[in-house]
Design an enzyme around this catalytic site. Structure first.
Site: not given
Length: 332
Positions: A201, A53, A159, A181, A165, A51
């Site tokens: 994507l 810390e 579009a 993303r 578009s 973690h």
């Protein structure tokens, strides 16, 4: 360096690892020595790793003794794949811990109390740092946090009439979307968008190379994708959900607290009607189209009194486009 300045650095450290830590939160931590000098910075590693810390303490070494740890989240107080951060702080000889948000999870909460019982003083701002927004939302509500991203003309079109578009917005805006993303857990679109646009994507750098972290790609709807669809390639994992129900979509993404909705007007309208838009990021181009598909479909608003209102969090000029970040308005 004072605690406020240290918290800014800790927040930046957490933001740098957002998207890579789920199901753990993207925490950042800074360690100051007894004289207030910066001696260690850390952020949460991917699952199974240390973690924030623990990372910061390791970098600080013996200079942590008698110093201050500034962290974006209350140090955890339980043993999972790693040990409790509260114990690590005590063992390192930290004298004071300053944290932003309290940990809302029953299994991990109590770190501040453990520290105080061991003689470590604590303080808190009681605020939610931006990198923890989605994770805290999931802990408090039981469902992922949804950000709707849209790019539209000045008159709200995504579009032109003929369906073209590319590109309404400029390269700076598109680069910013790819950077976002790379920091989320999942991207959601409908089959309509998948079939019409054949999107990848993926998160990419400006030079076209893939970012180190790729979010889960989620396609919602009943229609199958063609064999050659980019969403079926091996650049990232894709989840196909045979449903149109926004609640069912989020139920399937329990382990993905930070969700980016990039679907078309129909899917966005369904999420809006269900009250599941927690944040809106809108890129508005200085372009008028006059006709063409609207950014949002039926959102269940029949009268102005039922309009879904948002509050402006920030406004930024990105190249020639305007980026608006909106959060839900307080319901009175």
């Amino acid at each position: 360096m004072n605690r406020e300045q240290a918290l800014v650095l800790a927040t930046a450290a957490g933001e740098a690892v957002r998207g890579t830590t789920s199901p753990n939160p993207p925490v950042g931590c800074v360690v100051l020595d007894a004289d207030g000098e910066l001696v260690g910075t850390g952020a949460t590693a991917p699952p199974g790793g240390p973690h924030a810390e623990v990372v910061a303490l390791a970098r600080a070494g013996e200079r942590a003794r008698g110093g201050t740890a500034v962290t974006t989240l209350e140090p955890c107080n339980h043993t999972g794949r790693t040990g409790p951060c509260s114990v690590a702080l005590v063992t390192a000889g930290i004298a004071h811990v300053h944290y932003a948000a309290a940990d809302p999870t029953p299994q991990a909460a109590g770190g501040a109390a453990h520290l105080r019982a061991a003689g470590v003083t604590t303080s808190t701002t009681g605020t939610d740092p931006a990198p923890l927004r989605a994770w805290l939302h999931r802990q408090r509500t039981g469902r992922p946090h949804v950000t709707w991203k849209l790019a539209a003309s000045l008159d709200g079109r995504t579009a032109a009439v003929d369906g073209t578009s590319r590109w309404i917005t400029g390269p700076q805006a598109r680069a910013q979307v790819h950077a976002e993303r790379a920091r989320v857990d999942a991207i959601v679109v409908g089959t309509g968008t998948a079939l019409a646009d054949d999107p990848a994507l993926t998160a990419r750098h400006p030079d076209g190379t893939l970012a180190g972290h790729q979010p889960l790609r989620v396609v919602v709807g009943h229609r199958p994708l063609p064999a050659g669809a980019q969403l079926l390639d091996d650049t990232a994992v894709t989840l196909l959900l045979d449903t149109h129900d926004p609640h069912a979509v989020l139920a399937a993404l329990t382990d993905h607290p930070d969700v980016l909705l990039e679907g078309g007007a129909t899917l966005a309208g369904a999420f809006a009607a269900a009250g599941l838009l927690d944040r809106v990021v809108a890129y508005v181009a200085p372009v008028l189209l006059g006709a063409g598909p609207a950014a949002l479909g039926d959102a269940g608003v029949g009268t102005i009194a039922r309009a879904l209102r948002f509050e402006v969090e920030s406004v930024e000029l990105v190249g020639a486009d305007v980026r608006l970040v909106l959060g839900p308005a307080e319901r009175g």
